[in-house]
Write an enzyme that holds these catalytic residues in place. Structure first.
Site, PDB file in Angstrom:
ATOM      1  N   SER A 207       0.830  -1.207   0.000  1.00 48.12           N
ATOM      2  CA  SER A 207       0.000   0.000   0.000  1.00 48.12           C
ATOM      3  C   SER A 207       0.867   1.260   0.000  1.00 48.12           C
ATOM      4  O   SER A 207       1.685   1.434  -0.890  1.00 48.12           O
ATOM      5  CB  SER A 207      -0.959  -0.049   1.194  1.00 48.12           C
ATOM      6  OG  SER A 207      -1.999   0.892   1.067  1.00 48.12           O
ATOM      7  N   ASP A 348      -9.653  -3.805  -6.427  1.00 47.48           N
ATOM      8  CA  ASP A 348      -9.164  -3.113  -5.229  1.00 47.48           C
ATOM      9  C   ASP A 348     -10.017  -1.868  -5.009  1.00 47.48           C
ATOM     10  O   ASP A 348     -10.031  -0.964  -5.846  1.00 47.48           O
ATOM     11  CB  ASP A 348      -7.697  -2.727  -5.436  1.00 47.48           C
ATOM     12  CG  ASP A 348      -7.045  -2.141  -4.191  1.00 47.48           C
ATOM     13  OD1 ASP A 348      -7.766  -1.539  -3.364  1.00 47.48           O
ATOM     14  OD2 ASP A 348      -5.821  -2.279  -4.051  1.00 47.48           O
ATOM     15  N   HIS A 378      -7.673  -5.202  -1.691  1.00 47.22           N
ATOM     16  CA  HIS A 378      -6.504  -4.442  -1.254  1.00 47.22           C
ATOM     17  C   HIS A 378      -5.748  -5.275  -0.212  1.00 47.22           C
ATOM     18  O   HIS A 378      -6.242  -5.502   0.889  1.00 47.22           O
ATOM     19  CB  HIS A 378      -6.943  -3.097  -0.656  1.00 47.22           C
ATOM     20  CG  HIS A 378      -5.813  -2.139  -0.450  1.00 47.22           C
ATOM     21  ND1 HIS A 378      -5.221  -1.449  -1.489  1.00 47.22           N
ATOM     22  CD2 HIS A 378      -5.146  -1.763   0.677  1.00 47.22           C
ATOM     23  CE1 HIS A 378      -4.261  -0.671  -1.020  1.00 47.22           C
ATOM     24  NE2 HIS A 378      -4.192  -0.855   0.285  1.00 47.22           N
TER      25      HIS A 378
END
Length: 422
Positions: A207, A348, A378
């Site tokens: 991320s 995502d 995600h």
């Protein structure tokens, strides 16, 4: 002669309307669930420049990349996959914390995976994996712990990077972490090389940490080459620029539902940052800075509001756009000079395909392999009958890629040494 299905349909039609509704509603929900799940099954899309190294690595990962990714039946879309991916069970093991001081009097922590009682120490040249968490995260995140456990099983050292002020560390300077500042990651990697000069160092990031790692690799690539043997980034947001971001900025090509969902996720992430500020706002350096809008940061409901109030003035950016452009790692991808695998999912909820780098950018760099799947969410990629246990699909790809990159690197070095002797 009627078929069993038509017979059941006739029986259903003879039922009173209330009973029809009683059975129809759950049936429609179940059908929708199954259709959503089935749409996310498929083989990964693998994009890369046609080089000998990339072909060799992809061939070594053929078992994983040639088969379909099948999400768990309990994760029919990106929202379920993302949520369960964060709360699943993870291995338990002891760690040793090391605090590293930074240029501004701050600090960040490296949590080393202990080898355990009775186990021999690793050789000095054993490979090292540095694992970097995402926004509002720490070294105890499931994905971080899984990566460290997989590295340890391979006979590698593993260290988890905690951004300044994260993982229980105190923010000891008036500068927190953000999506563009790569100085701490650079210091951590240099520190690893200094302590283990003969060991290949690799990195895995997730991320926001993935965004920082790609930016770091590009910055180093512009002046030479980053001192890493290989790297993997998972669920990288790639861009913070408003024209690409779904949800918060409500780009024209996104519908109202995307806008609502984006605002909801933005609020959750912003609440985490507000807690971060609240936990550290007692620091004299923060309280005394009149350029910081502490009240605005603590009341922010979206990331853009928070960054405008705190990140932009804290780090001396001209405005929000200046920060977003500087923090968008896709702009640095072309300069990456070490083997890099990028893993993203099309469903995502935080990083839709509109935020991915352009295809020509992905395929132009001979060092980059970009892998995308229809499902995964995600940092999710749950699989199997129980999505709360076991490794994710991305976990498996990550460790196999790093092992393949190490093997390929060794073969290339051996070939180069043989050529030089001839």
């Amino acid at each position: 002669m009627s078929s069993p299905s038509s017979s059941l349909l006739e029986q259903f039609r003879t039922l009173p309307r209330r009973r029809q509704a009683k059975y129809a509603v759950p049936s429609i929900v179940l059908l929708g669930w199954l259709l959503s799940w089935a749409r996310r099954i498929g083989r990964p899309d693998v994009r890369h420049a046609d080089t000998a190294r990339n072909r060799r690595i992809v061939a070594m990962l053929q078992t994983l990349l040639a088969r379909r990714y099948v999400p768990s039946i309990f994760t029919p879309n990106g929202h379920f996959n993302s949520g369960l991916g964060y709360v699943k069970a993870a291995p338990k093991f002891s760690k040793t914390r090391e605090l590293i001081r930074t240029w501004d009097g701050g600090n960040f922590a490296l949590d080393w995976r202990d080898t355990g009682p009775g186990k021999p120490n690793l050789p000095a040249d054993a490979p090292i994996l540095l694992v970097i968490h995402g926004i509002n995260g720490h070294s105890e995140e499931v994905y971080v712990v899984n990566a460290m456990a997989m590295a340890h099983a391979r006979g590698w050292r593993a260290a988890a990077f905690n951004h300044r002020g994260c993982g229980g560390t105190e923010l000891s300077s008036p500068w927190g972490y953000n999506g563009a500042f790569t100085g701490d990651i650079r210091l951590a990697i240099n520190n690893l090389h200094h302590r283990f000069p003969g060991a290949p160092v690799m990195a895995a990031a997730y991320s926001l940490g993935a965004n920082l790692l790609v930016k770091y690799l590009g910055e180093e690539g512009r002046h030479g080459c980053a001192p890493l043997a290989a790297a993997v980034v998972v669920s990288n947001p790639w861009t913070l620029e408003a024209k690409h971001v779904s949800g918060e900025q409500a780009a024209p090509h996104h519908g109202p539902l995307d806008w609502i969902v984006g605002r909801a996720y933005g609020l959750l992430l912003t609440l985490g940052l507000r807690m971060y500020v609240k936990r550290h706002q007692h620091l004299t350096g923060l309280v005394g800075r009149e350029d910081l809008d502490m009240e605005g940061a603590l009341k922010a409901t979206q990331l853009a509001h928070f960054d405008k109030a705190l990140t932009v003035p804290m780090w001396g950016y001209e405005d929000l756009t200046h920060y977003h452009v500087d923090a968008s790692s896709w702009r640095y991808l072309a300069d990456v000079k070490v083997p890099l695998m990028c893993i993203n999912a099309a469903d995502d909820p935080l990083v839709p395909p509109s935020m991915w780098p352009p295809s020509q950018t992905l395929e132009a760099n001979p060092n980059v392999i970009f892998v995308s799947t229809k499902g995964g969410g995600h940092i999710g990629w749950c699989q199997g009958a129980n999505p709360l246990k076991g490794l994710s699909w991305a976990d498996e790809v990550l460790i196999e890629y790093l092992a393949a990159a190490l093997e390929t690197r060794g073969a290339e070095e051996t070939a180069a040494a043989t050529t030089s002797r001839l």
